[in-house]
Design a protein around this motif. Structure first.
Motif, short mmCIF file in Angstrom:
data_model
loop_
_atom_site.label_atom_id
_atom_site.label_comp_id
_atom_site.label_asym_id
_atom_site.label_seq_id
_atom_site.Cartn_x
_atom_site.Cartn_y
_atom_site.Cartn_z
N UNK A 35 -18.74 -83.91 -36.56
CA UNK A 35 -17.97 -85.15 -36.66
C UNK A 35 -16.55 -84.99 -36.13
N UNK A 36 -16.01 -83.76 -36.19
CA UNK A 36 -14.64 -83.52 -35.73
C UNK A 36 -14.55 -83.24 -34.23
N UNK A 37 -15.67 -82.94 -33.60
CA UNK A 37 -15.63 -82.44 -32.22
C UNK A 37 -15.71 -83.54 -31.17
N UNK A 38 -15.79 -84.79 -31.60
CA UNK A 38 -16.00 -85.87 -30.64
C UNK A 38 -17.46 -86.12 -30.35
N UNK A 39 -18.32 -85.37 -31.03
CA UNK A 39 -19.77 -85.55 -30.94
C UNK A 39 -20.20 -86.53 -32.03
N UNK A 40 -21.26 -87.27 -31.78
CA UNK A 40 -21.77 -88.22 -32.77
C UNK A 40 -22.77 -87.50 -33.67
N UNK A 41 -22.50 -87.49 -34.97
CA UNK A 41 -23.40 -86.85 -35.93
C UNK A 41 -24.60 -87.75 -36.21
N UNK A 42 -25.79 -87.22 -36.01
CA UNK A 42 -26.99 -88.00 -36.33
C UNK A 42 -27.80 -87.35 -37.45
N UNK A 43 -27.23 -86.38 -38.14
CA UNK A 43 -27.93 -85.84 -39.31
C UNK A 43 -27.85 -86.85 -40.45
#
Length: 212
Positions: free
Chosen positions: A72-80
Protein backbone atom coordinates in the motif's frame (compact mmCIF):
# COMPACT_ATOMS: atom_id res chain seq x y z
CA UNK A 1 -6.74 -5.67 -21.68
CA UNK A 2 -3.28 -7.21 -21.75
CA UNK A 3 -1.86 -8.26 -18.37
CA UNK A 4 1.67 -9.20 -17.38
CA UNK A 5 1.29 -11.93 -14.75
CA UNK A 6 4.23 -12.20 -12.36
CA UNK A 7 4.53 -14.48 -9.35
CA UNK A 8 7.04 -16.20 -7.09
CA UNK A 9 9.85 -13.69 -7.47
CA UNK A 10 11.34 -14.88 -4.16
CA UNK A 11 13.47 -11.77 -3.87
CA UNK A 12 14.55 -11.43 -7.52
CA UNK A 13 14.53 -7.91 -8.96
CA UNK A 14 13.05 -8.23 -12.46
CA UNK A 15 14.13 -6.18 -15.46
CA UNK A 16 11.34 -5.75 -17.99
CA UNK A 17 13.34 -3.83 -20.59
CA UNK A 18 13.40 -6.84 -22.94
CA UNK A 19 9.62 -7.30 -22.73
CA UNK A 20 8.42 -6.82 -26.30
CA UNK A 21 4.77 -6.50 -25.38
CA UNK A 22 2.37 -3.59 -24.87
CA UNK A 23 1.10 -4.15 -21.33
CA UNK A 24 -1.92 -2.45 -19.75
CA UNK A 25 -1.55 -3.89 -16.26
CA UNK A 26 0.93 -5.82 -14.11
CA UNK A 27 -0.45 -8.32 -11.59
CA UNK A 28 1.89 -9.75 -8.95
CA UNK A 29 0.31 -12.82 -7.38
CA UNK A 30 2.56 -13.32 -4.39
CA UNK A 31 5.85 -14.57 -2.99
CA UNK A 32 7.54 -11.28 -3.71
CA UNK A 33 10.22 -12.25 -1.20
CA UNK A 34 11.53 -15.40 0.43
CA UNK A 35 10.51 -14.81 4.06
CA UNK A 36 11.28 -11.09 3.82
CA UNK A 37 12.64 -8.62 4.52
CA UNK A 38 9.83 -6.20 3.76
CA UNK A 39 12.39 -3.66 2.55
CA UNK A 40 13.19 -6.02 -0.30
CA UNK A 41 9.50 -6.30 -1.20
CA UNK A 42 9.35 -2.51 -1.33
CA UNK A 43 12.40 -2.35 -3.60
CA UNK A 44 10.97 -4.93 -5.99
CA UNK A 45 7.56 -3.25 -6.15
CA UNK A 46 9.10 0.19 -6.66
CA UNK A 47 11.04 -1.23 -9.60
CA UNK A 48 7.86 -2.63 -11.16
CA UNK A 49 5.95 0.62 -10.71
CA UNK A 50 8.79 2.48 -12.47
CA UNK A 51 7.57 1.06 -15.81
CA UNK A 52 4.56 3.42 -15.66
CA UNK A 53 1.97 0.66 -15.84
CA UNK A 54 -0.53 0.14 -12.99
CA UNK A 55 0.69 -2.62 -10.65
CA UNK A 56 -1.65 -4.77 -8.53
CA UNK A 57 -0.11 -7.06 -5.94
CA UNK A 58 -0.77 -9.37 -3.03
CA UNK A 59 1.55 -11.32 -0.71
CA UNK A 60 2.23 -15.02 -0.99
CA UNK A 61 2.68 -17.53 1.79
CA UNK A 62 6.45 -16.86 1.85
CA UNK A 63 5.96 -13.12 2.38
CA UNK A 64 5.73 -11.58 5.83
CA UNK A 65 2.27 -10.30 6.87
CA UNK A 66 3.68 -6.76 6.97
CA UNK A 67 4.09 -6.96 3.20
CA UNK A 68 0.45 -5.87 2.88
CA UNK A 69 1.41 -2.48 4.35
CA UNK A 70 4.45 -2.23 2.07
CA UNK A 71 2.28 -2.86 -0.99
CA UNK A 72 0.00 0.00 0.00
CA UNK A 73 2.95 2.36 0.61
CA UNK A 74 4.82 1.58 -2.61
CA UNK A 75 2.35 3.05 -5.09
CA UNK A 76 1.14 -0.47 -5.88
CA UNK A 77 -2.55 -1.33 -5.55
CA UNK A 78 -3.15 -3.89 -2.79
CA UNK A 79 -5.60 -6.60 -3.84
CA UNK A 80 -5.21 -8.88 -0.83
CA UNK A 81 -8.69 -9.31 0.64
CA UNK A 82 -9.78 -6.44 -1.56
CA UNK A 83 -11.92 -5.77 -4.63
CA UNK A 84 -11.29 -2.98 -7.10
CA UNK A 85 -12.35 -1.85 -10.56
CA UNK A 86 -9.73 -0.76 -13.05
CA UNK A 87 -10.38 0.21 -16.66
CA UNK A 88 -13.93 -1.12 -16.27
CA UNK A 89 -12.78 -4.58 -15.13
CA UNK A 90 -13.68 -5.89 -11.68
CA UNK A 91 -10.82 -7.62 -9.88
CA UNK A 92 -10.60 -9.18 -6.44
CA UNK A 93 -7.84 -11.05 -4.68
CA UNK A 94 -6.65 -13.03 -1.71
CA UNK A 95 -3.00 -13.73 -0.90
CA UNK A 96 -1.15 -16.24 1.21
CA UNK A 97 -2.09 -19.89 0.98
CA UNK A 98 -4.00 -22.69 2.59
CA UNK A 99 -1.93 -24.47 5.29
CA UNK A 100 1.35 -26.03 4.15
CA UNK A 101 3.67 -28.53 5.92
CA UNK A 102 6.27 -25.76 6.17
CA UNK A 103 4.51 -23.30 8.51
CA UNK A 104 5.21 -20.34 6.22
CA UNK A 105 4.49 -16.79 7.42
CA UNK A 106 1.23 -16.06 5.55
CA UNK A 107 -1.13 -19.03 5.70
CA UNK A 108 -4.87 -19.21 6.31
CA UNK A 109 -7.35 -21.90 7.20
CA UNK A 110 -9.67 -22.84 4.36
CA UNK A 111 -12.72 -21.44 6.15
CA UNK A 112 -11.10 -18.01 6.41
CA UNK A 113 -10.11 -18.04 2.73
CA UNK A 114 -13.65 -18.91 1.70
CA UNK A 115 -15.39 -16.41 3.95
CA UNK A 116 -12.99 -13.60 3.02
CA UNK A 117 -13.43 -14.17 -0.71
CA UNK A 118 -17.19 -14.55 -0.31
CA UNK A 119 -17.29 -11.04 1.14
CA UNK A 120 -15.52 -9.37 -1.80
CA UNK A 121 -16.31 -11.36 -4.95
CA UNK A 122 -19.42 -10.88 -7.07
CA UNK A 123 -20.98 -12.52 -10.11
CA UNK A 124 -19.55 -9.76 -12.34
CA UNK A 125 -15.97 -10.19 -11.12
CA UNK A 126 -13.75 -10.68 -14.17
CA UNK A 127 -10.40 -11.50 -12.54
CA UNK A 128 -9.79 -13.43 -9.34
CA UNK A 129 -6.17 -13.14 -8.22
CA UNK A 130 -4.93 -15.65 -5.66
CA UNK A 131 -1.53 -16.87 -4.62
CA UNK A 132 -2.72 -20.43 -4.05
CA UNK A 133 -4.24 -22.28 -7.01
CA UNK A 134 -7.59 -24.04 -6.78
CA UNK A 135 -7.51 -27.63 -5.56
CA UNK A 136 -7.45 -30.65 -7.87
CA UNK A 137 -6.44 -28.91 -11.09
CA UNK A 138 -3.49 -29.11 -13.46
CA UNK A 139 -1.99 -26.04 -11.79
CA UNK A 140 -1.82 -27.28 -8.18
CA UNK A 141 0.10 -30.55 -8.67
CA UNK A 142 3.45 -30.96 -6.97
CA UNK A 143 6.13 -33.30 -8.38
CA UNK A 144 4.68 -36.32 -6.57
CA UNK A 145 1.40 -35.77 -8.41
CA UNK A 146 -0.44 -34.74 -5.25
CA UNK A 147 -2.86 -31.82 -5.46
CA UNK A 148 -2.14 -29.22 -2.78
CA UNK A 149 -4.19 -26.19 -3.81
CA UNK A 150 -7.02 -24.54 -1.92
CA UNK A 151 -10.42 -26.22 -1.77
CA UNK A 152 -11.98 -22.89 -0.81
CA UNK A 153 -10.62 -21.13 -3.88
CA UNK A 154 -11.97 -23.95 -6.04
CA UNK A 155 -15.39 -23.62 -4.38
CA UNK A 156 -15.44 -19.86 -4.92
CA UNK A 157 -14.57 -20.31 -8.59
CA UNK A 158 -17.30 -22.91 -9.02
CA UNK A 159 -19.86 -20.62 -7.38
CA UNK A 160 -18.94 -17.30 -9.03
CA UNK A 161 -17.22 -18.27 -12.30
CA UNK A 162 -14.92 -15.28 -12.85
CA UNK A 163 -13.50 -15.07 -16.34
CA UNK A 164 -9.97 -15.84 -15.16
CA UNK A 165 -8.14 -16.90 -12.01
CA UNK A 166 -4.51 -15.77 -11.97
CA UNK A 167 -2.57 -17.81 -9.41
CA UNK A 168 0.89 -19.06 -8.49
CA UNK A 169 2.49 -20.94 -5.55
CA UNK A 170 3.25 -24.31 -7.18
CA UNK A 171 6.32 -23.59 -9.29
CA UNK A 172 6.30 -26.87 -11.22
CA UNK A 173 2.61 -26.52 -12.13
CA UNK A 174 2.93 -23.50 -14.42
CA UNK A 175 0.13 -23.82 -16.94
CA UNK A 176 -3.54 -23.45 -17.73
CA UNK A 177 -6.68 -25.31 -16.73
CA UNK A 178 -10.41 -24.72 -16.88
CA UNK A 179 -13.13 -24.86 -14.22
CA UNK A 180 -16.45 -24.30 -15.92
CA UNK A 181 -16.24 -20.88 -17.54
CA UNK A 182 -13.14 -19.88 -15.58
CA UNK A 183 -9.67 -20.09 -17.12
CA UNK A 184 -7.05 -20.74 -14.44
CA UNK A 185 -3.51 -19.56 -15.11
CA UNK A 186 -0.54 -20.38 -12.91
CA UNK A 187 1.97 -17.87 -14.26
CA UNK A 188 5.07 -19.74 -13.06
CA UNK A 189 8.15 -18.78 -11.03
CA UNK A 190 9.44 -15.33 -11.98
CA UNK A 191 12.72 -15.95 -10.16
CA UNK A 192 13.48 -18.22 -13.12
CA UNK A 193 12.40 -15.45 -15.52
CA UNK A 194 9.08 -17.17 -16.24
CA UNK A 195 6.08 -14.85 -16.59
CA UNK A 196 2.86 -14.79 -18.60
CA UNK A 197 1.12 -12.28 -20.84
CA UNK A 198 -2.63 -12.70 -20.50
CA UNK A 199 -4.91 -11.16 -23.11
CA UNK A 200 -8.52 -10.66 -22.04
CA UNK A 201 -9.81 -9.20 -25.29
CA UNK A 202 -12.51 -11.70 -26.25
CA UNK A 203 -11.35 -15.17 -25.30
CA UNK A 204 -8.66 -15.57 -22.63
CA UNK A 205 -5.29 -16.10 -24.29
CA UNK A 206 -2.01 -16.72 -22.51
CA UNK A 207 1.48 -16.31 -23.92
CA UNK A 208 4.38 -17.80 -21.99
CA UNK A 209 7.50 -15.68 -22.08
CA UNK A 210 10.87 -15.53 -20.37
CA UNK A 211 12.54 -12.34 -19.19
CA UNK A 212 15.85 -11.56 -17.59
Amino acid sequence: MKILGISDLHGKLLELNNLNEEIDLIIVSGDITDFGPVELAEKILNKLTSYNVPVLALPGNCDLPETVDIIEKSGTINIHNNAIEIKGIKICGFGGSNPTPFDTPFEFQEKEIYNSLKNIISKDTTILVTHAPPYNTKVDQIQSGDNVGSKSIRKIIEEYQPKVNICAHIHEARGIDQLGNTTIINTGPAFEGKVAVIDLDGEVNCKWIKIR
